[in-house]
Design an enzyme around this catalytic site. Structure first.
Site, PDB file in Angstrom:
ATOM      1  N   ASP A  72       0.846  -1.193   0.000  1.00  0.00           N
ATOM      2  CA  ASP A  72       0.000   0.000   0.000  1.00  0.00           C
ATOM      3  C   ASP A  72       0.881   1.243   0.000  1.00  0.00           C
ATOM      4  OD1 ASP A  72       0.820  -0.552   2.691  1.00  0.00           O
ATOM      5  OD2 ASP A  72      -0.700   0.871   3.408  1.00  0.00           O
ATOM      6  N   GLU A 102       0.220  -0.713   5.915  1.00  0.00           N
ATOM      7  CA  GLU A 102       1.269  -0.087   6.714  1.00  0.00           C
ATOM      8  C   GLU A 102       1.101   1.428   6.758  1.00  0.00           C
ATOM      9  OE1 GLU A 102       5.103   1.700   7.844  1.00  0.00           O
ATOM     10  OE2 GLU A 102       4.010   1.951   5.952  1.00  0.00           O
TER      11      GLU A 102
END
Length: 444
Positions: free
Chosen positions: A90, A152
């Site tokens: 991500d 994250e």
């Protein structure tokens, strides 16, 4: 394979891994935006495809109430250890895309660097893992587990549950977290301390409805001015954090030249530094507080009105050795007790992530230092990092017998989270080489 053979094998693997990185960058997997949820899933599916193409016999997507992560496993040869290679797929939002020199989700090579969102943080880490594994034709000399996280950039809210429920699949002798920063281009680093993270939203209320500023100004405090005064109490006159109850750690014995720091940060001419002490202390081992956003009347919609309420998001970087939850409690107490004029204050807790101290000692770390030295041609630097990687503490707690290594593909010019994020292509190849050499050394 000897060192020269491994270097040659990685060099052959780098071009295809960079093409995979470009394909990953093209998937705008912004985990903080609900409208990009399917793109985050597509990013995870692309990681699965790449690993299956590499010949990985066990690849799956896992979710525990959060964004999709990928766990893959190459079994260990008899008697060999298992290494977990971590990265995340991500990315952060881009900000204003018009400020980018090239399109943020079209990876573009310029002057020896690859530009695009996620090139350094942390899809570049995924690509480096792929290059290291391709050097062994998908048959690494040790067991390899890949853990590619998908949230994250939003504080890994489901990570703890994911680790607990998939502990057997993730259990390894060594964890390599390729998500930090190198000391500078050409000089690798291992991160030995990390600040934690805590945030909250503070709302200030002074009125039950908006008022005419001419009729009541000078007697009635408006919420926005009151909020600004409250936020100003978070620092002393020199810019040191003024929240009571926060701890600090010990910094590495490194000099961070002021000229380099000014160039890397983009500090404007005439703007002064904040805080006391050496730069590495303020950056790595002392707490910092930042106001990330304010909600109030936009300038374009402003009228001569006293705002009844205003709110802000406040972020605290927690020093190594402190506890993120107790640090957030200290911040909350400060905000609740420092408002002017009897204003009503509400603090809503946000996410927390623990700081980390990562010892770099013992046989595994010696092999890691050798691998970095052979790949980069210089000694690696042991340094702190001001950013947060909460899963370090999670791995240390869940797998207390394992060695955790925090390494990097990015450098101070990478501008992670910022405009024109980029990756030095030479350092990318060296990082992949170092990882392949480490896998070979751990098999000895």
């Amino acid at each position: 394979m000897d060192t020269a053979q491994i270097k040659d094998a990685v060099a052959r693997a780098v071009p295809s891994s960079l093409e995979d990185l470009k394909a990953l960058v093209a998937i705008d997997s912004v985990s903080s935006l609900a409208t990009h949820e399917e793109r985050v899933r597509e990013s995870a599916q692309e990681v699965v495809r790449l690993l299956r193409e590499l010949g990985c016999p066990d690849v799956r997507i896992v979710e525990e109430g959060g964004k999709p992560a990928v766990i893959a496993h190459f079994p260990a040869p008899q008697g060999r250890p298992t290494v977990c290679l971590y990265a995340h797929h991500d990315v952060q939002p881009t900000g204003d895309p018009d400020l980018w020199t090239s399109k943020p989700f079209e990876a573009t090579e310029r002057d020896g660097r690859l530009y695009g969102r996620g090139t350094a943080d942390d899809k570049g880490g995924i690509a480096a893992h792929l290059a290291a594994l391709r050097a062994f034709d998908g048959k690494p000399p040790v067991g390899v587990t890949l853990f590619i996280e998908g949230e994250e950039e939003i504080g890994s809210p489901s990570l703890r549950t994911l680790i607990e429920r998939h502990a057997d699949a993730l259990r390894s002798d060594v964890f390599v977290i390729l998500d930090s920063g190198n000391w500078e281009v050409g000089t690798p680093a291992v991160t030995t301390s990390l600040r934690g993270l805590a945030d909250c939203i503070v709302e200030v209320r002074t009125l039950d409805h908006a008022l005419h500023s001419g009729l009541f100004g000078g007697v009635v405090p408006d919420a926005l001015t009151t909020l600004c005064r409250l936020l100003a109490t978070l620092h002393d006159e020199k810019g040191n954090v003024a929240v009571a109850g926060l701890r600090r750690g010990e910094a590495a014995d490194l000099d961070y030249p002021e000229e380099r720091l000014r160039a890397e940060s983009g500090l404007l001419d005439g703007v002064q530094w904040i805080g006391d002490g050496r730069a590495v202390e303020r950056l790595w081992v002392k707490p910092s507080v930042s106001v990330l956003a304010i909600d109030s009347t936009p300038v374009a919609d402003a009228s001569n009105t006293l705002a009844p309420s205003a709110r802000a998001k406040v972020s605290l970087r927690v020093a190594p050795g402190d506890d993120a939850d107790s640090a957030l409690a200290a911040l909350r107490t400060h905000l609740q007790t420092h408002a002017s004029w009897g204003a009503q204050v509400t603090v809503t807790d946000g996410e927390t992530g623990q700081p980390g101290i990562i010892p770099f000692e013992g046989p595994v770390c010696e092999k890691a230092a050798e691998a970095l030295r052979e790949a980069f041609g210089v000694e690696p630097v042991q340094m702190g990092m001001g950013g947060s990687i909460p899963m370090v503490a999670d791995f240390q707690e869940t797998f207390p017998g394992a060695v955790v290594l925090v390494t990097a593909v990015g450098d101070p010019d990478s501008r992670a989270h910022g405009i024109d994020e980029s990756l030095d292509l030479g350092d990318f190849a060296k990082a992949a080489t170092a990882e392949a050499l480490l896998l070979a050394k751990l098999a000895e």
